[in-house]
Design an enzyme around this catalytic site. Structure first.
Site, PDB file in Angstrom:
ATOM      1  N   LYS A 163      -0.794  22.320  23.991  1.00 58.72           N
ATOM      2  CA  LYS A 163      -1.344  20.842  23.465  1.00 58.72           C
ATOM      3  C   LYS A 163      -1.937  20.055  24.777  1.00 58.72           C
ATOM      4  O   LYS A 163      -1.594  20.607  25.898  1.00 58.72           O
ATOM      5  CB  LYS A 163       0.063  20.110  22.954  1.00 58.72           C
ATOM      6  CG  LYS A 163       0.736  19.814  24.137  1.00 58.72           C
ATOM      7  CD  LYS A 163       1.914  18.903  23.721  1.00 58.72           C
ATOM      8  CE  LYS A 163       2.852  18.230  24.705  1.00 58.72           C
ATOM      9  NZ  LYS A 163       2.226  17.235  25.295  1.00 58.72           N
ATOM     10  N   ASP A 192       3.623  24.719  20.651  1.00 58.60           N
ATOM     11  CA  ASP A 192       4.294  23.361  20.703  1.00 58.60           C
ATOM     12  C   ASP A 192       5.646  23.910  21.284  1.00 58.60           C
ATOM     13  O   ASP A 192       6.409  24.559  20.227  1.00 58.60           O
ATOM     14  CB  ASP A 192       4.633  22.488  19.826  1.00 58.60           C
ATOM     15  CG  ASP A 192       5.201  21.282  19.906  1.00 58.60           C
ATOM     16  OD1 ASP A 192       5.948  21.225  20.938  1.00 58.60           O
ATOM     17  OD2 ASP A 192       4.830  20.239  19.178  1.00 58.60           O
ATOM     18  N   HIS A 193       6.124  23.817  22.523  1.00 57.83           N
ATOM     19  CA  HIS A 193       7.210  24.514  23.264  1.00 57.83           C
ATOM     20  C   HIS A 193       8.565  23.838  22.310  1.00 57.83           C
ATOM     21  O   HIS A 193       9.501  24.435  22.378  1.00 57.83           O
ATOM     22  CB  HIS A 193       7.239  24.209  24.449  1.00 57.83           C
ATOM     23  CG  HIS A 193       7.686  22.980  25.070  1.00 57.83           C
ATOM     24  ND1 HIS A 193       6.732  21.979  25.525  1.00 57.83           N
ATOM     25  CD2 HIS A 193       8.757  22.397  25.194  1.00 57.83           C
ATOM     26  CE1 HIS A 193       7.120  20.823  25.628  1.00 57.83           C
ATOM     27  NE2 HIS A 193       8.597  21.025  25.735  1.00 57.83           N
ATOM     28  N   LYS A 197      12.737  25.839  20.692  1.00 60.29           N
ATOM     29  CA  LYS A 197      14.239  25.375  20.883  1.00 60.29           C
ATOM     30  C   LYS A 197      15.069  25.668  19.600  1.00 60.29           C
ATOM     31  O   LYS A 197      14.400  25.392  18.627  1.00 60.29           O
ATOM     32  CB  LYS A 197      14.239  23.770  21.104  1.00 60.29           C
ATOM     33  CG  LYS A 197      13.479  23.331  22.567  1.00 60.29           C
ATOM     34  CD  LYS A 197      13.741  21.939  22.667  1.00 60.29           C
ATOM     35  CE  LYS A 197      12.806  21.608  24.187  1.00 60.29           C
ATOM     36  NZ  LYS A 197      13.658  22.132  25.229  1.00 60.29           N
ATOM     37  N   HIS A 255       4.809  17.111  19.144  1.00 57.85           N
ATOM     38  CA  HIS A 255       6.441  17.054  19.161  1.00 57.85           C
ATOM     39  C   HIS A 255       6.936  16.363  18.052  1.00 57.85           C
ATOM     40  O   HIS A 255       7.798  16.723  17.231  1.00 57.85           O
ATOM     41  CB  HIS A 255       6.943  16.440  20.675  1.00 57.85           C
ATOM     42  CG  HIS A 255       6.461  17.219  21.816  1.00 57.85           C
ATOM     43  ND1 HIS A 255       6.060  18.638  21.540  1.00 57.85           N
ATOM     44  CD2 HIS A 255       6.420  17.029  23.044  1.00 57.85           C
ATOM     45  CE1 HIS A 255       5.846  19.005  22.988  1.00 57.85           C
ATOM     46  NE2 HIS A 255       6.256  18.159  23.692  1.00 57.85           N
TER      47      HIS A 255
END
Length: 506
Positions: A163, A192-193, A197, A255
Site C-alpha cells: 500500500k 495489507d499487513h 493479524k 487498513h
C-alpha cells in the site's frame, strides 16, 4: 488454568524465489526479514528457497547477506538462532539497479537463471514491490516487457504490491489497468499487513462460526460501530511523503476499510478467495457516497500541534521537516459512514485514525442496542454499562464483551462488568510481525487475505467525495488537536450530535 492449544500445523510452501524490489529499505529490514526468519524457524519455508534483493546502491551479495543478518539481530521478535539464520541467508543474492532501468531486468534475468539452476526453485517467482508507490507501474511494465513474470512450463509467477494502491480513485483505476494488462488478477496480491493479524482474521470466524453472534449481527440489534486506528508516533522523518498523502489516503482505503468490510460483509457461499473477496467488495460498494456538503458534514480532519508528551516535546506538524508551512494535510480523520443495504440500514459506522494521539490502539467496537429499562426504573440509566463487543488488534490481540450484572448484596444494584479472551492465554502461538501468514499465503497461492481490483476501487469510490470536498474547502474546516490527546473536539461533536460518544483511547 487454561491449557494452551498449539498453533495449527501447516505444510511447508513449495519451492520458489522471492525477488524483493527496494531491498535496502526499512520494510525489508524491519518486517520482511523477521517474518521470513519466523517462517524458516517454524518449518514453513521450503529447502528450495532463495531471495534476490534489488536496490539502486552498489553492493555485493556477501555484503547484502551481512546487512540482513545484522538487521535480523536488531529487529527479530524472537530469539535468533545462528543455524536458522545461516540456512535462510544461504540463498540470498543481490542485484544492483534502478527500477526504471531496462538493464536492471537483464541482470535480474541472469541471476534468476543461476538461482533456479543452483537452488532448484522450479522457476516459481514471487516479486515483492517494497518500494514507493510511484515505482509500482514502472516495475510492472518492465517485468512484462522482459517476460520475467510470464508463467511457463508449469511454474507460477506472482506479484505482491504494498500500500497505498493509488492516491485516489482515478490513480487506483489506472494502476489496476496497468497491472492487469501484464498479469492476470490471480497473480496479483495487493497486501495489507493488518490482514495478517490474528484478531482481524478471527472476525470471520467470530461472525460466521458462532450461532451466538450471527443472528444478532444486524440493524435490529446493533446501535453503531466504531473502528479506531490510533498511533502515538508523529510523522517523524516522513514529512515529504506524509504531506503529499495525509491520514485519509494513508489509512482509510486500506487498513480501516479492510476492518469495515470484514465486519459488514455478507456470509460467503464458501471459504475461498473468490467468494470472500466478492462479499468484501460488495460491502464497500454498498457504502453510501455523500455529496460535497454531506462529506464535509460527516467528516473531521485535523492536524496535531505542539505539546509535551512525557519527557518529549512534540512540535507542530507544520514545523516538521519537508512539510509545507501552510499545509492543510490532515494527520487525523474521523468519518461517519452509512451502508445502503438491508442488514445495515440506519446503522452508523464511525471511523477514526490519527498520528500523535494519546495511546497506540486499534480496535473494532460493536455497540449493541440497550435493553428496555422498565423493570430497573430505580437504577440510574446513565450508570448502566453499554453493551460493547470489542475486538482489539493492537497493542494486544483480544476480544472483550461488556455487559451489566447485579452487584452482590440485598438490594438491586447494577454494575458494568467485562469478560476478555486473550489469544496468548489460550493459544501457544509464537510472536509474529503480521507478515508471516501473508507471505506464506502468497507462496501457496491463497488470495483470501488480499484485495482484489474491484475491492480496491470500491474503497477509493467511498473516499473520493471526501477528498474532493476537502480540496475545495482548503484550510476552511481544518481543526487542530494537541499531540498526546485523543483528537480534536470536533470529532467528539461528530458523535455527540447523534447522542453517542467515542470509546476512550487508552
Amino acid at each position: 488454568m487454561n491449557r494452551k492449544a498449539p498453533a495449527s500445523a501447516a505444510a511447508p510452501a513449495g519451492p520458489c524465489c522471492l525477488v524483493i524490489f527496494g531491498a535496502s529499505g526499512d520494510l525489508t529490514h524491519r518486517l520482511l526479514m523477521p517474518a521470513l526468519y519466523n517462517l524458516a524457524a517454524t518449518g514453513l519455508l521450503p529447502e528450495e528457497f532463495s531471495i534476490i534483493g534489488i536496490a539502486r546502491g552498489e553492493m555485493s551479495s556477501d555484503a547484502f547477506r551481512n546487512d540482513l543478518a545484522k538487521s535480523l539481530r536488531q529487529f527479530a521478535i524472537r530469539d535468533v538462532e545462528k543455524a536458522t539464520v545461516d540456512r535462510l541467508l544461504a540463498g540470498v543474492s543481490y542485484v544492483s539497479g534502478a527500477a526504471d532501468d531496462p538493464a536492471t531486468y537483464d541482470r535480474l534475468d541472469r541471476e534468476l537463471a543461476r538461482v533456479e539452476r543452483e537452488r532448484h526453485t522450479g522457476g516459481n517467482r514471487l516479486f515483492y514491490l517494497a518500494t514507493p508507490p510511484a515505482a509500482f507501474a514502472p516495475i510492472g511494465r518492465h517485468l512484462g516487457r522482459s517476460r520475467l513474470a510470464r508463467e511457463q512450463d508449469g511454474a507460477w509467477r506472482r506479484l505482491i504490491v504494498e500500500k497505498p494502491f493509488g492516491t485516489d480513485l482515478a490513480s487506483a483505476q489506472a494502476l489496476n489497468r496497468e497491472l492487469l494488462g501484464l498479469l492476470e488478477e490471480r497473480q496479483i496480491y495487493r497486501i495489507d499487513h493488518y490482514l495478517g493479524k490474528e484478531t482481524v482474521q478471527n472476525i470471520l470466524v467470530l461472525r460466521f462460526a458462532n450461532g451466538l453472534f450471527e443472528p444478532i449481527w444486524n440493524r435490529d440489534h446493533i446501535d453503531h460501530v466504531q473502528i479506531t486506528v490510533a498511533e502515538t508516533l508523529t510523522v517523524g522523518h516522513r514529512g515529504r511523503f506524509y504531506d503529499a498523502t495525509g491520514a485519509l489516503r494513508d489509512m482509510v482505503p486500506n487498513h480501516l476499510f479492510q476492518l469495515l468490510s470484514l465486519v459488514t460483509m455478507e456470509p460467503p457461499s464458501r471459504f475461498d478467495a473468490h467468494a470472500v473477496r466478492s462479499q468484501k467488495a460488495y460491502a464497500l460498494d454498498a457504502v453510501h457516497q455523500p455529496d460535497e456538503a454531506a462529506a464535509l458534514h460527516d467528516s473531521v480532519r485535523a492536524q496535531y500541534v505542539a505539546a509535551r508528551i512525557g519527557d518529549n516535546e512534540v512540535e507542530d506538524y507544520r514545523k516538521t521537516a519537508d512539510v509545507r508551512p501552510d499545509s492543510t494535510t490532515e494527520t487525523y480523520v474521523a468519518l461517519k459512514l452509512m451502508i445502503d443495504n438491508w442488514r445495515w440500514a440506519g446503522v452508523p459506522f464511525y471511523l477514526r485514525t490519527g498520528k500523535a494521539l494519546k495511546s497506540r490502539q486499534t480496535e473494532v467496537a460493536i455497540k449493541f442496542k440497550q435493553a428496555p429499562f422498565a423493570m430497573f426504573r430505580d437504577t440510574p440509566v446513565d450508570r448502566l454499562a453499554q453493551n460493547f463487543l470489542i475486538m482489539k488488534i493492537q497493542p494486544e490481540e483480544c476480544i472483550g464483551l461488556q455487559f451489566n450484572a447485579k452487584v452482590p448484596g440485598p438490594v438491586i444494584a447494577i454494575s458494568g462488568v467485562g469478560m476478555t479472551f486473550r489469544y496468548k492465554d489460550y493459544f501457544d502461538a509464537a510472536p509474529s510481525t503480521g507478515y508471516e501468514t501473508l507471505i506464506y499465503d502468497c507462496m501457496i497461492g491463497d488470495a483470501i487475505l488480499f484485495q482484489r481490483a474491484d475491492g480496491v476501487e470500491a474503497g477509493w469510490q467511498v473516499v473520493q467525495p471526501f477528498l474532493n470536498a476537502w480540496r475545495e474547502a482548503g484550510p476552511n474546516g481544518l481543526a487542530v488537536y494537541k499531540a498526546g490527546s485523543e483528537g480534536p473536539e470536533e470529532a467528539d461533536q461528530l458523535l455527540a450530535r447523534d447522542g453517542r460518544r467515542w470509546r476512550s483511547i487508552a
